[in-house]
Design a protein around this motif. Sequence first.
Motif, short mmCIF file in Angstrom:
data_model
loop_
_atom_site.label_atom_id
_atom_site.label_comp_id
_atom_site.label_asym_id
_atom_site.label_seq_id
_atom_site.Cartn_x
_atom_site.Cartn_y
_atom_site.Cartn_z
N SER A 345 75.39 -26.90 54.90
CA SER A 345 74.42 -25.89 55.28
C SER A 345 73.07 -26.57 55.50
O SER A 345 72.92 -27.77 55.29
CB SER A 345 74.29 -24.85 54.16
OG SER A 345 73.85 -25.49 52.96
N ARG A 346 72.08 -25.78 55.91
CA ARG A 346 70.73 -26.32 56.08
C ARG A 346 70.20 -26.83 54.74
O ARG A 346 69.55 -27.88 54.67
CB ARG A 346 69.79 -25.27 56.65
CG ARG A 346 68.38 -25.79 56.84
CD ARG A 346 67.45 -24.76 57.45
NE ARG A 346 67.86 -24.38 58.78
CZ ARG A 346 67.02 -24.00 59.74
NH1 ARG A 346 65.72 -23.96 59.48
NH2 ARG A 346 67.46 -23.64 60.92
N ALA A 347 70.45 -26.07 53.67
CA ALA A 347 70.00 -26.52 52.34
C ALA A 347 70.60 -27.87 52.00
O ALA A 347 69.91 -28.75 51.46
CB ALA A 347 70.38 -25.48 51.29
N ASP A 348 71.85 -28.05 52.32
CA ASP A 348 72.50 -29.33 52.02
C ASP A 348 71.96 -30.44 52.92
O ASP A 348 71.84 -31.59 52.50
CB ASP A 348 74.01 -29.20 52.18
CG ASP A 348 74.77 -30.34 51.52
OD1 ASP A 348 74.26 -30.88 50.53
OD2 ASP A 348 75.86 -30.68 52.00
N LEU A 349 71.62 -30.10 54.18
CA LEU A 349 71.00 -31.08 55.08
C LEU A 349 69.69 -31.58 54.48
O LEU A 349 69.41 -32.79 54.45
CB LEU A 349 70.76 -30.47 56.45
CG LEU A 349 69.97 -31.33 57.45
CD1 LEU A 349 70.74 -32.59 57.82
CD2 LEU A 349 69.62 -30.53 58.70
#
Length: 360
Positions: A345-349
């Motif tokens: 996800s974006r958070a993980d990116l």
Amino acid sequence: MNLNTHELMLRDRVISALNSSLSFPQVLEAARAPLLELAPSDSVALCLMRTTPVLDFKWLVPGHPIPLLEHYASVSDQDFVRAPIFARPNEVLLDEEMLPRREYEHSLLYQRSRELGLGLEHVMAVLLPIRPDFLGALALYRTRRRSFSSRCAAVLSSLNPHLVNAVRNCSDVQAMSTGAHLLDELHSGSGTAYLIVEPSSREVKRSRHATVLLERWFTPTDRHPSGLPLPLKERLDALIGMDADSRLEKNVWVSLQQESYRTVRFIELPADEGPRRWALLMNEIPMSIPLPVDMRCKLTDREADVAKYQLRNWSNEQIASELGISLLTVNKHTGRICNKLGVDSRADLIYQAARLNKPV
């Protein structure tokens, strides 16, 4: 895909095994039997690869050894599996999709496997991007002339996110640990910290810097009576109540501030019995996160542009307007970015980019 009751039971056993330890060998050994039954195979192996500064690899083989892999360094240049799975990451490929049967039987790997007394008649493999500089490749083998089916490939594909999560957790914990015990050895840098919590809110341990971050991040009114910040307790409670598939994209909490991102990654810790404790890895990241070189080299120019704006926390609509492309195109680029970089996800990116720029 539709799994029958027995297949669902086996899949649940594999997922449980993947979360049973933070040691690569132990995870593989625990998952081996149900995985080989779920996608009928004779053996399984995991190759861990570092891509920088040069390609380096290590094979982990649970159960009986695979002689060919013990001699892999001498035949690695002739590995017909590598190029196809690198070209199609996160996609399970059958040997017939890698090269024709006649070429398969004339390949050095096949011939060498027969010379070593264990002919690997069929292989099914998938490349698992863990981080831009770190990859995993899982391979299942059959020693009989019975091809893997597309259903076997679909079953294995359904486990891809769990495999990635297990390898990432093992890798991250090993990177942060310099001794035998995670909880005593996690480092305490100026922007990072950890809490160890026993569900649903009893704090067991914290690093020295955790108090500083918690006091800066949360006000007294944000606290649960136990002392755990309410946003973190609510996320932990939600994760505990989720099934394994639902947890995967919810295990990183991100709070956007004026000058920084505040991130917390939730990792369920192994336990032989009793409630499973959770490690909450806390990190404060500067707002302006450059796209790491190791990430940039995996992406096209346009994908890199999209990723850079995502690291600034721009919405997809803002990115589309800035780049003069449609929202649908931004969404497609986002999917490819996640696929190529092995992020959920974006958070993980954001989490992984910060880790590469300054290891968490």
